[in-house]
Design a protein around this motif. Structure first.
Motif, PDB file in Angstrom:
ATOM      1  N   UNK A 144       0.536  -1.010  -0.231  1.00  0.00           N
ATOM      2  CA  UNK A 144      -0.270  -0.313   0.074  1.00  0.00           C
ATOM      3  C   UNK A 144       1.220   1.407  -0.199  1.00  0.00           C
ATOM      4  N   UNK A 145       2.342   1.304   0.737  1.00  0.00           N
ATOM      5  CA  UNK A 145       2.908   2.900   0.650  1.00  0.00           C
ATOM      6  C   UNK A 145       3.382   2.471  -0.086  1.00  0.00           C
ATOM      7  N   UNK A 146       3.497   1.697  -1.179  1.00  0.00           N
ATOM      8  CA  UNK A 146       4.333   1.227  -1.999  1.00  0.00           C
ATOM      9  C   UNK A 146       3.705   2.190  -3.227  1.00  0.00           C
ATOM     10  N   UNK A 147       2.610   1.421  -3.475  1.00  0.00           N
ATOM     11  CA  UNK A 147       1.525   1.968  -4.669  1.00  0.00           C
ATOM     12  C   UNK A 147       1.227   3.643  -4.405  1.00  0.00           C
ATOM     13  N   UNK A 148       0.572   4.043  -2.972  1.00  0.00           N
ATOM     14  CA  UNK A 148       0.172   4.890  -2.354  1.00  0.00           C
ATOM     15  C   UNK A 148       1.351   6.991  -2.733  1.00  0.00           C
ATOM     16  N   UNK A 149       2.662   6.073  -3.331  1.00  0.00           N
ATOM     17  CA  UNK A 149       3.872   6.706  -3.239  1.00  0.00           C
ATOM     18  C   UNK A 149       3.707   6.305  -4.632  1.00  0.00           C
ATOM     19  N   UNK A 150       3.663   5.731  -5.212  1.00  0.00           N
ATOM     20  CA  UNK A 150       3.567   6.380  -6.623  1.00  0.00           C
ATOM     21  C   UNK A 150       2.705   6.972  -7.218  1.00  0.00           C
ATOM     22  N   UNK A 151       1.636   7.087  -6.303  1.00  0.00           N
ATOM     23  CA  UNK A 151       0.256   7.566  -7.032  1.00  0.00           C
ATOM     24  C   UNK A 151       0.790   9.123  -6.285  1.00  0.00           C
ATOM     25  N   UNK A 152       0.636   9.383  -5.885  1.00  0.00           N
ATOM     26  CA  UNK A 152       1.517  10.710  -5.003  1.00  0.00           C
ATOM     27  C   UNK A 152       2.159  11.575  -5.703  1.00  0.00           C
TER      28      UNK A 152
END
Length: 113
Positions: free
Chosen positions: A94-102
């Motif tokens: 989740x942190x990885x995906x959310x980081x990319x989306x940010x």
């Protein structure tokens, strides 16, 4: 013609997100793979389509495409969070995906201004 990844760094970043997302969704529990997983992929493709459209058009049409991409990105963030809350994603995923989306959101915000 110039390389679009140099002019628009959002495109390779989005491609990296998609390359990460597809195998992650394949590991979702069967009950969510075809519901939430399909929604995540659909929303990702819609967002990517709107970004491509924004690159191809000018003026008000570009502003409309960027707004649409921004809306799809926000929906994608919510769907990713839902996947985490339903235990389809680990905290790290989740942190990885959310980081990319940010990061994508930062580029999108710059482009919109």
């Amino acid at each position: 013609m110039a390389d679009s990844s140099i002019e628009f760094p959002i495109f390779p970043l989005f491609a990296n997100f998609m390359a990460w997302l597809v195998p992650v969704i394949e590991k979702f529990p069967r009950s969510q793979r075809f519901i939430l997983g399909s929604r995540l992929l659909d929303t990702s493709y819609y967002c990517q389509r709107d970004l491509i459209r924004a690159r191809k058009v000018r003026g008000a049409a570009r502003a409309d495409a960027l707004l649409s991409a921004d809306v799809e990105l926000e929906i994608l963030r919510l769907q990713l969070r839902t996947a985490h809350e339903l235990h389809c994603l680990t905290v790290r995923q989740y942190e990885h995906g959310a980081g990319i989306l940010n990061q994508i959101g930062g580029f999108l915000g710059s482009w919109r201004n």
